[in-house]
Design a protein around this motif. Structure first.
Motif, mmCIF file in Angstrom:
data_model
loop_
_atom_site.group_PDB
_atom_site.id
_atom_site.type_symbol
_atom_site.label_atom_id
_atom_site.label_comp_id
_atom_site.label_asym_id
_atom_site.label_seq_id
_atom_site.Cartn_x
_atom_site.Cartn_y
_atom_site.Cartn_z
ATOM 1 N N GLY A 1 0.836 -1.211 0.000
ATOM 2 C CA GLY A 1 0.000 0.000 0.000
ATOM 3 C C GLY A 1 0.863 1.251 0.000
ATOM 4 O O GLY A 1 0.591 2.223 -0.707
ATOM 5 N N PHE A 2 1.939 1.233 0.791
ATOM 6 C CA PHE A 2 2.839 2.388 0.839
ATOM 7 C C PHE A 2 3.522 2.583 -0.517
ATOM 8 O O PHE A 2 3.677 3.718 -0.985
ATOM 9 N N LEU A 3 3.885 1.465 -1.150
ATOM 10 C CA LEU A 3 4.536 1.585 -2.466
ATOM 11 C C LEU A 3 3.574 2.203 -3.485
ATOM 12 O O LEU A 3 3.984 3.012 -4.321
ATOM 13 N N SER A 4 2.276 1.873 -3.372
ATOM 14 C CA SER A 4 1.358 2.502 -4.332
ATOM 15 C C SER A 4 1.127 3.977 -3.997
ATOM 16 O O SER A 4 0.812 4.765 -4.876
ATOM 17 N N VAL A 5 1.340 4.369 -2.722
ATOM 18 C CA VAL A 5 1.311 5.807 -2.391
ATOM 19 C C VAL A 5 2.416 6.521 -3.176
ATOM 20 O O VAL A 5 2.200 7.580 -3.783
ATOM 21 N N LEU A 6 3.603 5.919 -3.191
ATOM 22 C CA LEU A 6 4.716 6.528 -3.939
ATOM 23 C C LEU A 6 4.357 6.620 -5.425
ATOM 24 O O LEU A 6 4.545 7.666 -6.061
ATOM 25 N N ASP A 7 3.823 5.505 -5.966
ATOM 26 C CA ASP A 7 3.454 5.504 -7.389
ATOM 27 C C ASP A 7 2.434 6.600 -7.702
ATOM 28 O O ASP A 7 2.599 7.363 -8.651
ATOM 29 N N HIS A 8 1.395 6.665 -6.871
ATOM 30 C CA HIS A 8 0.340 7.670 -7.114
ATOM 31 C C HIS A 8 0.870 9.097 -6.993
ATOM 32 O O HIS A 8 0.289 10.024 -7.525
ATOM 33 N N SER A 9 1.959 9.255 -6.240
ATOM 34 C CA SER A 9 2.503 10.601 -6.036
ATOM 35 C C SER A 9 3.602 10.913 -7.052
ATOM 36 O O SER A 9 4.262 11.957 -6.943
ATOM 37 N N GLY A 10 3.812 9.996 -7.988
ATOM 38 C CA GLY A 10 4.821 10.238 -9.033
ATOM 39 C C GLY A 10 6.249 10.148 -8.516
ATOM 40 O O GLY A 10 7.153 10.781 -9.061
ATOM 41 N N ILE A 11 6.468 9.373 -7.440
ATOM 42 C CA ILE A 11 7.834 9.231 -6.898
ATOM 43 C C ILE A 11 8.365 7.858 -7.285
ATOM 44 O O ILE A 11 7.711 6.844 -7.037
ATOM 45 N N ASP A 12 9.530 7.850 -7.871
ATOM 46 C CA ASP A 12 10.128 6.587 -8.291
ATOM 47 C C ASP A 12 10.545 5.782 -7.047
ATOM 48 O O ASP A 12 11.260 6.291 -6.176
ATOM 49 N N GLN A 13 10.093 4.532 -6.975
ATOM 50 C CA GLN A 13 10.355 3.724 -5.771
ATOM 51 C C GLN A 13 11.853 3.545 -5.522
ATOM 52 O O GLN A 13 12.331 3.689 -4.394
ATOM 53 N N ALA A 14 12.585 3.228 -6.596
ATOM 54 C CA ALA A 14 14.032 2.979 -6.436
ATOM 55 C C ALA A 14 14.741 4.238 -5.920
ATOM 56 O O ALA A 14 15.565 4.169 -5.000
ATOM 57 N N ASP A 15 14.388 5.401 -6.485
ATOM 58 C CA ASP A 15 15.010 6.659 -6.038
ATOM 59 C C ASP A 15 14.677 6.928 -4.568
ATOM 60 O O ASP A 15 15.516 7.400 -3.796
ATOM 61 N N PHE A 16 13.430 6.634 -4.198
ATOM 62 C CA PHE A 16 12.999 6.887 -2.823
ATOM 63 C C PHE A 16 13.824 6.048 -1.845
ATOM 64 O O PHE A 16 14.379 6.575 -0.869
ATOM 65 N N TRP A 17 13.952 4.742 -2.107
ATOM 66 C CA TRP A 17 14.669 3.878 -1.154
ATOM 67 C C TRP A 17 16.160 4.193 -1.133
ATOM 68 O O TRP A 17 16.813 4.061 -0.092
ATOM 69 N N LYS A 18 16.667 4.646 -2.288
ATOM 70 C CA LYS A 18 18.080 5.051 -2.324
ATOM 71 C C LYS A 18 18.288 6.252 -1.387
ATOM 72 O O LYS A 18 19.243 6.303 -0.604
ATOM 73 N N SER A 19 17.350 7.179 -1.451
ATOM 74 C CA SER A 19 17.452 8.369 -0.609
ATOM 75 C C SER A 19 17.283 8.011 0.876
ATOM 76 O O SER A 19 17.964 8.571 1.744
ATOM 77 N N VAL A 20 16.397 7.061 1.156
ATOM 78 C CA VAL A 20 16.220 6.601 2.554
ATOM 79 C C VAL A 20 17.529 6.010 3.067
ATOM 80 O O VAL A 20 17.992 6.320 4.169
ATOM 81 N N ALA A 21 18.159 5.171 2.216
ATOM 82 C CA ALA A 21 19.410 4.509 2.618
ATOM 83 C C ALA A 21 20.501 5.548 2.861
ATOM 84 O O ALA A 21 21.268 5.460 3.823
ATOM 85 N N GLU A 22 20.565 6.563 2.000
ATOM 86 C CA GLU A 22 21.599 7.601 2.163
ATOM 87 C C GLU A 22 21.409 8.378 3.463
ATOM 88 O O GLU A 22 22.357 8.644 4.184
ATOM 89 N N SER A 23 20.151 8.715 3.759
ATOM 90 C CA SER A 23 19.943 9.484 4.988
ATOM 91 C C SER A 23 20.231 8.616 6.211
ATOM 92 O O SER A 23 20.677 9.109 7.243
ATOM 93 N N ALA A 24 20.004 7.294 6.073
ATOM 94 C CA ALA A 24 20.293 6.390 7.199
ATOM 95 C C ALA A 24 21.790 6.320 7.441
ATOM 96 O O ALA A 24 22.254 6.377 8.585
ATOM 97 N N THR A 25 22.590 6.241 6.365
ATOM 98 C CA THR A 25 24.042 6.129 6.556
ATOM 99 C C THR A 25 24.633 7.456 7.049
ATOM 100 O O THR A 25 25.635 7.476 7.733
ATOM 101 N N SER A 26 23.949 8.572 6.730
ATOM 102 C CA SER A 26 24.479 9.859 7.223
ATOM 103 C C SER A 26 24.096 10.077 8.690
ATOM 104 O O SER A 26 24.418 11.103 9.279
ATOM 105 N N GLY A 27 23.382 9.096 9.256
ATOM 106 C CA GLY A 27 23.050 9.169 10.690
ATOM 107 C C GLY A 27 21.898 10.098 10.987
ATOM 108 O O GLY A 27 21.575 10.365 12.141
ATOM 109 N N GLN A 28 21.215 10.585 9.931
ATOM 110 C CA GLN A 28 20.100 11.498 10.150
ATOM 111 C C GLN A 28 18.913 10.729 10.721
ATOM 112 O O GLN A 28 18.523 9.699 10.198
ATOM 113 N N ARG A 29 18.382 11.218 11.805
ATOM 114 C CA ARG A 29 17.236 10.521 12.417
ATOM 115 C C ARG A 29 16.095 11.499 12.617
ATOM 116 O O ARG A 29 16.308 12.652 12.971
ATOM 117 N N PHE A 30 14.894 10.986 12.413
ATOM 118 C CA PHE A 30 13.731 11.839 12.630
ATOM 119 C C PHE A 30 13.262 11.692 14.073
ATOM 120 O O PHE A 30 13.046 10.595 14.558
#
Ligand code: FE2
Ligand code: FE2
Length: 344
Positions: free
Chosen positions: A260-289
């Motif tokens: 369901g979350f992946l279809s949220v990305l699709d409906h919002s015009g966000i490329d899934q691969a780009d999104f997870w790449k960005s998540v991984a990068e922010s995780a390695t930079s130690g950024q936490r919400f």
């Protein structure tokens, strides 16, 4: 008309029972039942459905979503793209509220069948009516958003396991303590961040009802667990552990994303691969919400203290939580504030 083509059938192994001793022998449960009758409300009469909701505008501010809106790729989107994503995330979240409420409706009905006490049956019937109203209000609200997302895989699995449990105490644990702990926190947090007046009215009404449902868990289930044979108690503790750890695993960073979350990305015009790449990068930079301070944490503030209080966390279960890396939080302050209606 029977819609068998869209219905899904489960088989329950649970025993159901009659009770011919009609005395009300629990003052607390009687008080809860009286309160439930007194505070019934009607979605037709008590809510202003004429309120116009624009489905293309987000019904919540981005603080509600936390991590997703802080992913660098999302932060780089323009205002209208962010609003589209937020609108879909809100529809996705409200869809989970809707499906979860249907689960609550069925578990409350199952409790009515299965609890061995007369006063327990009366109370569970009021909860069944409450949950019917919750399904109704979320279904009607979601129609205004014009999009229903499917039920999350983990939430479905948790509610299915609860519905097909073999003992009513497990149903009350799975629903009144664990799933409703999650729901209470989500409703409370949504109420803090939605500017939509209709949604605020809905959430306030639902939260008032939910505070009784959580209180029922502690009043009634605790006594039943204390009266159990130790083996039976361990069986219940294992059930609680399985459900909690299922939920934790599904919410952990790096968990398999929900379709369901992946279809949220699709409906919002966000490329899934780009999104997870960005998540991984922010995780390695130690950024936490860090969520805002007034947010309620479902495990820490509601579920674990409720499970401990009723005796569903035995010494042996504590070891299992420890091995799984799940802290056994015991501070009941937030839980008790919800039960008293102070936080809703
Ligand atoms: Fe509910
Ligand atoms: Fe509920």
């Amino acid at each position: 008309m029977t819609r068998w083509e869209t219905a899904e059938v489960l088989k329950s192994p649970m025993e159901i029972c009659w009770q011919f001793a009609y005395e009300i022998d629990s003052d607390k449960l009687k008080a809860l039942y009286s309160k439930a009758k007194k505070y019934q409300w009607d979605a037709d009469a008590d809510l202003d459905w004429s309120y116009a909701v624009d489905p293309s505008r987000p019904v919540m501010e981005d603080d509600a979503i936390g991590g997703v809106m802080r992913v660098p790729l999302v932060e780089r989107l323009n205002k209208s793209q962010r609003e589209t994503l937020l609108a879909h995330l809100a529809a996705h979240r409200l869809s989970q509220f809707l499906h979860g409420e249907q689960g609550a409706l069925m578990t409350a009905a199952a409790l009515t069948h299965a609890v061995p006490d007369y006063q327990g049956k009366l109370y569970a019937a009021t909860q069944t009516m409450d949950e019917a109203r919750h399904v109704e209000v979320y279904a009607r609200y979601i129609q205004k958003l014009a999009l229903v997302y499917p039920m999350g895989v983990a939430l479905k699995k948790i509610i299915d396991q609860t519905l097909t449990a073999n003992h009513w105490v497990k149903i009350a644990i799975g629903m009144n303590m664990i799933v409703e702990g999650l729901a209470l926190a989500s409703f409370h947090n949504m109420l803090q961040v939605t500017p939509c007046e209709l949604l605020r009215q809905i959430l306030r009404g639902v939260l008032r009802d939910e505070s009784r449902h959580v209180a029922f868990g502690s009043l009634y289930v605790g006594d039943a667990i204390r009266a159990m044979h130790p083996d039976e108690r361990e069986d219940v503790a294992d059930f609680a552990f399985e459900i909690v750890s299922l939920m934790r695993r599904a919410r952990k960073r790096g968990a398999e994303p929900d379709p369901g979350f992946l279809s949220v990305l699709d409906h919002s015009g966000i490329d899934q691969a780009d999104f997870w790449k960005s998540v991984a990068e922010s995780a390695t930079s130690g950024q936490r919400f860090e969520p805002p301070r007034d947010q309620i944490h479902p495990f820490k503030h509601l579920m674990m203290p409720a499970l401990v209080r009723v005796g569903a966390v035995t010494d042996r279960a504590r070891e299992r939580y420890k091995a799984e890396g799940i802290p056994v939080w015991e501070d009941r302050q937030a839980l008790e504030r919800f039960e008293s209606g102070e936080l809703s």
